[in-house]
Each structure stands twice: as C-alpha cells, then as structure tokens.
Scaffold this motif. Sequence first.
Motif, PDB file in Angstrom:
ATOM      1  N   ALA A   1       8.626 -21.449   0.446  1.00  0.00           N
ATOM      2  CA  ALA A   1       9.500 -20.831   1.445  1.00  0.00           C
ATOM      3  C   ALA A   1       9.008 -19.433   1.803  1.00  0.00           C
ATOM      4  N   LEU A   2       8.555 -18.679   0.801  1.00  0.00           N
ATOM      5  CA  LEU A   2       8.028 -17.339   1.051  1.00  0.00           C
ATOM      6  C   LEU A   2       6.753 -17.401   1.895  1.00  0.00           C
ATOM      7  N   ARG A   3       5.867 -18.342   1.594  1.00  0.00           N
ATOM      8  CA  ARG A   3       4.619 -18.479   2.363  1.00  0.00           C
ATOM      9  C   ARG A   3       4.889 -18.865   3.819  1.00  0.00           C
ATOM     10  N   ILE A   4       5.816 -19.790   4.004  1.00  0.00           N
ATOM     11  CA  ILE A   4       6.149 -20.235   5.362  1.00  0.00           C
ATOM     12  C   ILE A   4       6.728 -19.078   6.177  1.00  0.00           C
ATOM     13  N   SER A   5       7.648 -18.340   5.597  1.00  0.00           N
ATOM     14  CA  SER A   5       8.264 -17.209   6.293  1.00  0.00           C
ATOM     15  C   SER A   5       7.244 -16.122   6.597  1.00  0.00           C
TER      16      SER A   5
ATOM     17  N   TYR B   1      10.823 -13.422  14.582  1.00  0.00           N
ATOM     18  CA  TYR B   1      10.409 -12.562  13.476  1.00  0.00           C
ATOM     19  C   TYR B   1      11.615 -12.248  12.590  1.00  0.00           C
ATOM     20  N   SER B   2      12.737 -11.900  13.215  1.00  0.00           N
ATOM     21  CA  SER B   2      13.952 -11.578  12.457  1.00  0.00           C
ATOM     22  C   SER B   2      14.456 -12.778  11.667  1.00  0.00           C
ATOM     23  N   ALA B   3      14.374 -13.966  12.255  1.00  0.00           N
ATOM     24  CA  ALA B   3      14.813 -15.167  11.544  1.00  0.00           C
ATOM     25  C   ALA B   3      13.944 -15.408  10.317  1.00  0.00           C
ATOM     26  N   ASN B   4      12.634 -15.252  10.469  1.00  0.00           N
ATOM     27  CA  ASN B   4      11.729 -15.417   9.324  1.00  0.00           C
ATOM     28  C   ASN B   4      11.974 -14.349   8.267  1.00  0.00           C
ATOM     29  N   LEU B   5      12.265 -13.131   8.700  1.00  0.00           N
ATOM     30  CA  LEU B   5      12.578 -12.065   7.759  1.00  0.00           C
ATOM     31  C   LEU B   5      13.858 -12.388   7.000  1.00  0.00           C
ATOM     32  N   GLY B   6      14.853 -12.951   7.692  1.00  0.00           N
ATOM     33  CA  GLY B   6      16.095 -13.351   7.033  1.00  0.00           C
ATOM     34  C   GLY B   6      15.857 -14.414   5.970  1.00  0.00           C
ATOM     35  N   VAL B   7      15.007 -15.384   6.272  1.00  0.00           N
ATOM     36  CA  VAL B   7      14.669 -16.415   5.288  1.00  0.00           C
ATOM     37  C   VAL B   7      13.970 -15.779   4.097  1.00  0.00           C
ATOM     38  N   LEU B   8      13.058 -14.868   4.371  1.00  0.00           N
ATOM     39  CA  LEU B   8      12.327 -14.179   3.301  1.00  0.00           C
ATOM     40  C   LEU B   8      13.284 -13.396   2.398  1.00  0.00           C
TER      41      LEU B   8
END
Length: 135
Positions: free
Chosen positions: A6-10, A113-120
């Motif tokens: 999950a971290l790599r994908i984000s 970008y914000s969505a990926n940051l939220g997942v991270l």
Amino acid sequence: MDIESALRISAAGMQAQATRLRVVAENLANKDSTAETPGGDPYRRRTVTFANRLDRAAGVQTVHVSRVGTAPGEFPQRFDPAHPAADERGYVRTPNVNSLVEVMDMREAQRSYSANLGVLETTRGMLTRTIEALR
C-alpha cells in the motif's frame, strides 16, 4: 495486500502526480512565449502519459509516467506586425496552451496527489497502531 504494498502504490501515485504538476506549471509558465525567429514555432504544450508498471518486489501494479510528450495541433495566431516573431504577413504564432485546461489538469493532479497522500498517512497510522499494540 500488505502494508508495504500500500505504501509503494501510494508513493508511486504521488510521484506520478508530482511530475504531472511540474509539467502543468511549465505549460502555464510558457503560455505567453513566442518564437525567437520570425514565423518560427513557439512553445508547444507538453502532456503526461501514465502507464502501469509491475513492482516485482511488492508484487503489485503501480503507476508511473511512461512519457512526457507534446500536444499536437495548430498554433493560434494573432495579428501583431510590430512583434519581432511576426511572419511576413504580420501574424505571430502563439503557444497551444489553454490556461483553463491547464488549471483543470492541475486541480485533478492535486486531488489525486492528496488522495494518495491520505492513503499513505492512513497506512502509516495503521502501522504505528500495530506497533504500539505489539509492545
């Protein structure tokens, strides 16, 4: 899917969108530039193309920038015979950059970008809570 995946994908998503934001900024910065020679080509809008890539270490598909290309199409012209880049008829070719399109691309990249940051951040929080629970 594990936490590392999950971290790599984000992170890959954030990196791809950061490249997209850089290209949008470049387009906006050059939207008023003209050619250096009379009748020459001005700045041509750049575009970003994404593709999936298999991250073999994590065993997941991630996004990456496959190509930064240029947008096809004609250059808009304006009549300005006094301009140094004007052709023999007095027309200046201007970049094919539309500010409205660039701002829309920028907002979409910002939201992705914000969505990926939220997942991270969520994944990191889960990892932290797991570590605290194991103590």
